[in-house]
Motif scaffolding. Structure first.
Motif, mmCIF file in Angstrom:
data_model
loop_
_atom_site.group_PDB
_atom_site.id
_atom_site.type_symbol
_atom_site.label_atom_id
_atom_site.label_comp_id
_atom_site.label_asym_id
_atom_site.label_seq_id
_atom_site.Cartn_x
_atom_site.Cartn_y
_atom_site.Cartn_z
ATOM 1 N N ILE A 388 5.923 -88.547 74.385
ATOM 2 C CA ILE A 388 5.368 -87.458 75.340
ATOM 3 C C ILE A 388 4.272 -86.751 74.427
ATOM 4 C CG2 ILE A 388 5.120 -85.207 76.335
ATOM 5 C CD1 ILE A 388 6.219 -87.409 78.216
ATOM 6 N N LYS A 389 4.467 -86.474 72.980
ATOM 7 C CA LYS A 389 3.727 -86.125 71.985
ATOM 8 C C LYS A 389 2.649 -87.113 71.906
ATOM 9 C CE LYS A 389 3.354 -84.229 67.297
ATOM 10 N NZ LYS A 389 4.128 -83.824 66.064
ATOM 11 N N ASN A 390 2.881 -88.420 71.460
ATOM 12 C CA ASN A 390 1.907 -89.419 71.174
ATOM 13 C C ASN A 390 1.065 -89.960 72.121
ATOM 14 O OD1 ASN A 390 2.858 -89.088 68.461
ATOM 15 N ND2 ASN A 390 4.564 -90.694 68.689
ATOM 16 N N LYS A 391 1.780 -90.298 73.394
ATOM 17 C CA LYS A 391 0.823 -90.781 74.505
ATOM 18 C C LYS A 391 0.745 -90.102 75.847
ATOM 19 C CE LYS A 391 3.880 -94.338 76.271
ATOM 20 N NZ LYS A 391 4.087 -95.820 76.766
ATOM 21 N N GLY A 392 1.395 -89.044 76.003
ATOM 22 C CA GLY A 392 1.437 -88.169 76.913
ATOM 23 C C GLY A 392 2.278 -88.559 78.370
ATOM 24 N N PHE A 393 3.037 -89.763 78.118
ATOM 25 C CA PHE A 393 3.844 -90.058 79.265
ATOM 26 C C PHE A 393 4.858 -91.164 78.756
ATOM 27 C CE2 PHE A 393 0.754 -93.349 79.491
ATOM 28 C CZ PHE A 393 1.436 -94.329 80.052
ATOM 29 N N CYS A 394 5.840 -91.511 79.593
ATOM 30 C CA CYS A 394 6.717 -92.519 79.298
ATOM 31 C C CYS A 394 7.636 -93.008 80.474
ATOM 32 C CB CYS A 394 7.876 -92.110 77.876
ATOM 33 S SG CYS A 394 8.783 -90.832 78.427
ATOM 34 N N VAL A 395 8.169 -94.174 80.303
ATOM 35 C CA VAL A 395 9.144 -94.872 81.287
ATOM 36 C C VAL A 395 10.445 -95.223 80.867
ATOM 37 C CG1 VAL A 395 9.318 -96.599 83.215
ATOM 38 C CG2 VAL A 395 7.191 -95.614 82.512
ATOM 39 N N VAL A 396 11.475 -94.645 81.387
ATOM 40 C CA VAL A 396 12.778 -95.038 80.809
ATOM 41 C C VAL A 396 13.557 -95.645 82.102
ATOM 42 C CG1 VAL A 396 15.148 -93.971 80.360
ATOM 43 C CG2 VAL A 396 13.037 -92.800 79.710
ATOM 44 N N CYS A 397 14.285 -96.845 81.503
ATOM 45 C CA CYS A 397 15.076 -97.781 82.626
ATOM 46 C C CYS A 397 16.384 -97.896 82.216
ATOM 47 C CB CYS A 397 14.560 -99.138 82.362
ATOM 48 S SG CYS A 397 15.360 -100.329 83.735
ATOM 49 N N VAL A 398 17.370 -97.369 82.985
ATOM 50 C CA VAL A 398 18.626 -96.990 82.638
ATOM 51 C C VAL A 398 19.677 -98.002 83.615
ATOM 52 C CG1 VAL A 398 19.037 -94.832 83.848
ATOM 53 C CG2 VAL A 398 20.706 -95.618 82.004
ATOM 54 N N ALA A 399 20.647 -98.869 83.133
ATOM 55 C CA ALA A 399 21.562 -99.565 83.824
ATOM 56 C C ALA A 399 22.588 -98.370 84.380
ATOM 57 C CB ALA A 399 22.292 -100.656 83.020
ATOM 58 N N GLU A 400 23.087 -98.657 85.694
ATOM 59 C CA GLU A 400 23.958 -97.611 86.134
ATOM 60 C C GLU A 400 25.326 -97.527 85.179
ATOM 61 O OE1 GLU A 400 25.990 -98.746 89.898
ATOM 62 O OE2 GLU A 400 25.608 -100.637 89.544
ATOM 63 N N ALA A 401 25.758 -98.355 84.627
ATOM 64 C CA ALA A 401 26.976 -98.171 83.709
ATOM 65 C C ALA A 401 26.877 -98.018 82.177
ATOM 66 C CB ALA A 401 27.683 -99.407 83.720
ATOM 67 N N ALA A 402 25.435 -97.581 81.994
ATOM 68 C CA ALA A 402 25.126 -97.371 80.670
ATOM 69 C C ALA A 402 25.749 -95.877 80.111
ATOM 70 C CB ALA A 402 23.656 -97.009 80.452
ATOM 71 N N GLY A 403 26.339 -96.219 78.917
ATOM 72 C CA GLY A 403 27.150 -94.991 78.521
ATOM 73 C C GLY A 403 28.691 -94.692 79.238
ATOM 74 N N GLN A 404 28.962 -95.573 79.960
ATOM 75 C CA GLN A 404 30.185 -95.307 80.649
ATOM 76 C C GLN A 404 31.368 -96.503 80.570
ATOM 77 O OE1 GLN A 404 29.673 -93.435 84.812
ATOM 78 N NE2 GLN A 404 27.605 -94.283 84.505
ATOM 79 N N VAL A 405 30.904 -97.478 79.808
ATOM 80 C CA VAL A 405 31.721 -98.432 79.788
ATOM 81 C C VAL A 405 32.537 -98.279 78.372
ATOM 82 C CG1 VAL A 405 32.304 -101.103 79.656
ATOM 83 C CG2 VAL A 405 30.255 -100.046 81.086
ATOM 84 N N SER A 406 33.691 -97.758 78.334
ATOM 85 C CA SER A 406 34.186 -97.198 76.968
ATOM 86 C C SER A 406 34.483 -98.057 76.008
ATOM 87 C CB SER A 406 35.408 -96.510 77.326
ATOM 88 O OG SER A 406 36.445 -97.384 77.988
ATOM 89 N N GLU A 407 34.803 -99.326 76.376
ATOM 90 C CA GLU A 407 34.972 -100.498 75.426
ATOM 91 C C GLU A 407 33.901 -101.046 74.725
ATOM 92 O OE1 GLU A 407 35.211 -102.933 79.194
ATOM 93 O OE2 GLU A 407 35.522 -100.944 78.479
ATOM 94 N N LEU A 408 32.739 -100.675 75.339
ATOM 95 C CA LEU A 408 31.488 -101.362 74.989
ATOM 96 C C LEU A 408 30.584 -100.036 74.215
ATOM 97 C CD1 LEU A 408 30.427 -103.409 77.823
ATOM 98 C CD2 LEU A 408 31.531 -104.165 75.716
ATOM 99 N N SER A 409 30.487 -98.943 74.584
ATOM 100 C CA SER A 409 29.603 -97.769 74.085
ATOM 101 C C SER A 409 30.546 -96.652 74.226
ATOM 102 C CB SER A 409 28.522 -97.719 75.055
ATOM 103 O OG SER A 409 28.869 -97.794 76.389
ATOM 104 N N VAL A 410 29.889 -95.606 73.502
ATOM 105 C CA VAL A 410 30.262 -94.172 73.561
ATOM 106 C C VAL A 410 30.255 -93.429 74.954
ATOM 107 C CG1 VAL A 410 29.967 -91.783 72.688
ATOM 108 C CG2 VAL A 410 29.568 -93.815 71.144
ATOM 109 N N GLU A 411 31.082 -93.006 75.441
ATOM 110 C CA GLU A 411 31.068 -92.582 76.855
ATOM 111 C C GLU A 411 30.313 -91.326 76.718
ATOM 112 O OE1 GLU A 411 34.725 -93.444 79.882
ATOM 113 O OE2 GLU A 411 35.402 -93.195 77.612
ATOM 114 N N LEU A 412 29.182 -91.090 77.697
ATOM 115 C CA LEU A 412 28.380 -89.767 77.970
ATOM 116 C C LEU A 412 29.010 -89.021 79.162
ATOM 117 C CD1 LEU A 412 24.914 -91.393 77.600
ATOM 118 C CD2 LEU A 412 26.521 -90.168 75.762
ATOM 119 N N LEU A 413 29.557 -89.899 80.073
ATOM 120 C CA LEU A 413 30.072 -89.287 81.061
ATOM 121 C C LEU A 413 31.676 -89.619 81.434
ATOM 122 C CD1 LEU A 413 27.195 -90.122 83.826
ATOM 123 C CD2 LEU A 413 27.612 -87.961 82.801
#
Length: 535
Positions: A388-413
């Protein structure tokens, strides 16, 4: 490749570390972030390291000079296709499927005579599963069987029409069922299955309404199908037959198959549906029924292992790209705009990765195979702040299981542990969670942020197949019928290494396919987005 790798010996070295990560890559298509680290142990006497690989039926010792032969024998056994002739002593008959009638004599004396023309596949035809020979486990995306990355040929059965068949078309009753969720291309496959069955001469073709539920639910009657009826169903999305998740017990489904006198069952669905098709196949064999059960892989997520892709995936990526473009326009047009798009991917991030690559408009792509932190100096939120500071906007794409598959990643939810009718885990909404976290973060630092959140899930599922998927559906549907008439059962019609093949269903239901976060495609995505490591 269904082989687990283990070591024996009194010490641990870099070779053993390679084995831990490669085992998960070998089995699941990616290494697990919580894999146990190798700890050094002191031993009084040095011992030799004996590296072994355990597959479904055989244990391999890589110090054995004949391990390659044993591996290939085990591979051939596991990928041997089940046939109805395994339980029935049937004599083959000449096929009724012929394209000769579409050929017209040219009158050229040097041309090939019509009776010598052959468009059939030989039963001994094979296709290679893998074609890249990696020189080292450190090569990008390397999938190795042993620490030396030795080349071992892995052949699978080529799909297509055979000269000999094991059913009399006039006596066949064929049924088609679509299970699970909606997916672009379902109608295309239904259409081609009907077309090909009629080409063989089958007159009795029915559709089972609303998935496996149609086998037992009162009031749901099978639907007669014909070429005239399904001629234009490919012009619309959804399923002409309807879909549903779950269903009755396997024994009840097979009871219904027996009562309806079904000879061929074509099952369109994803991982859970393939498991169901395999259970039906096993029960039919147990009862010694002459029934061919053939699956066609359908999943937007593209998470069925061993296959290049499943139908519906290309269309999903194309439609997801439209959502990303909308988020980009919204974000760029707003003051401190942040476009946030949540895409499908219950256990894998293929759609998010490919849509991010194809759009070229994504600054951050988050998938379940790669751990990430939202907060902290190296977290996602800090990176968004810089964007936001450098270009004023941004786009984020997230898969529905991101951060929720415990054996693959740290669980956020927190995972509730609940499942749907198909046995799939019911996930929390990572999109809404991130939307709230981004709002809170920017409010906390006193910076305005205008978040545009888009969830195109149902729009993507319901659209009709694009040209690429339509072609794939056509070939998979035709090959499913060819496989049934060739006497195969418990197989799936798919594409591997750009070739159309048959695989035993047992080999594709072991674990979901996942993005290889050490592979070239993910590296290409990171190059495109320019995102750092969020761990």
């Amino acid at each position: 490749m269904a082989a687990a790798v283990k070591t024996s010996g009194g010490f641990c070295n870099t070779q053993q570390q390679w084995l831990h990560s490669t085992r998960d890559l070998f089995l699941h298509g990616s290494t697990r972030s919580n894999a146990k680290e190798c700890k050094s142990k002191k031993t009084k006497k040095p011992t030799s390291l004996c590296v072994k690989a355990t597959s479904a039926k055989v244990e391999l010792d890589f110090n054995d000079p004949s391990w390659k032969q044993k591996f290939q024998e085990d591979w051939d056994n596991r990928f041997n296709l089940p046939r109805i002739t395994d339980i029935y002593d049937l004599k083959p008959r000449p096929t009724t499927f012929s394209l000769k009638k579409q050929r017209t004599p040219t009158g050229d004396e040097d041309s090939t005579p019509m009776d010598m023309w052959n468009g059939y596949v030989n039963n001994d035809d094979r296709a290679l599963m893998k074609v890249i020979k990696y020189s080292s486990p450190t090569s990008a995306g390397a999938e190795c069987i042993d620490p030396d990355c030795s080349w071992v040929e892995q052949w699978v059965h080529r799909a297509g029409p055979r000269k000999d068949i094991y059913y009399e078309p006039n006596e066949v009753k064929a049924a088609i069922v679509t299970c699970g969720g909606l997916c672009p291309g379902l109608n295309d496959v239904i259409r081609q299955v009907v077309f090909t069955l009629e080409t063989y001469g089958v007159k009795n073709i029915v559709g089972i309404p609303f998935g496996f539920r149609g086998f037992f639910e009162k009031g749901l009657k099978e639907m007669p199908l014909s070429r005239n009826l399904v001629e234009n169903i490919n012009l619309a999305g959804g399923s002409f037959l309807g879909v549903s998740r779950g269903g009755p017990k396997t024994s009840e489904i097979v009871d219904s198959i027996q009562a309806r006198r079904i000879d061929m069952l074509f099952v369109l669905g994803g991982n859970g549906t393939h498991a169901g098709a395999n259970a039906i196949h096993d029960e039919c064999r147990k009862r010694k029924l002459k029934v061919s059960v053939v699956a066609v892989p359908k999943t937007i997520d593209n998470d069925i292992p061993l296959m290049d892709k499943t139908f519906g995936f290309d269309t999903a990526v194309e439609e997801a790209q439209r959502a990303i473009n909308s988020a980009y326009i919204e974000a760029r047009s707003a003051y401190h705009g942040i476009g946030l798009v949540k895409l499908m991917g219950r256990s894998s991030g293929f759609i998010a990765m490919h849509a991010s690559l194809s759009s070229g408009q994504v600054d951050v792509c988050l998938i379940p195979e790669v751990s990430f932190a939202l907060d902290g100096e190296y977290g996602v939120l800090q990176h968004l702040e810089q964007l936001i500071k450098n270009k004023g906007f941004c786009v984020v794409c997230v898969a529905e299981a991101a951060g929720q598959v415990s054996e693959l990643s740290v669980e956020l939810l927190q995972n509730s542990g609940a499942t749907d009718a198909s046995g799939n885990a019911i996930l929390s909404d990572i999109g809404v969670h991130m939307q709230q976290k981004i709002k809170t973060h920017f409010k906390g630092i006193g910076v305005h942020a205008d978040i545009k959140y888009i969830d195109p899930t149902y729009m993507v599922r319901a659209c009709r197949a694009n040209a690429s998927d339509a072609i794939l559906c056509t070939v998979l549907g035709q090959n499913a019928v060819h496989g049934a008439f060739a006497g195969f059962s418990g197989i799936t019609s798919c594409i591997c290494n750009t070739h159309y093949v048959y695989l035993p269903v047992t080999q594709v239901i072991t674990a979901p396919k996942r993005v290889n976060h050490k592979g070239r495609m993910w590296h290409r995505c990171l190059t495109s987005t320019g995102q750092p490591d969020f761990r």
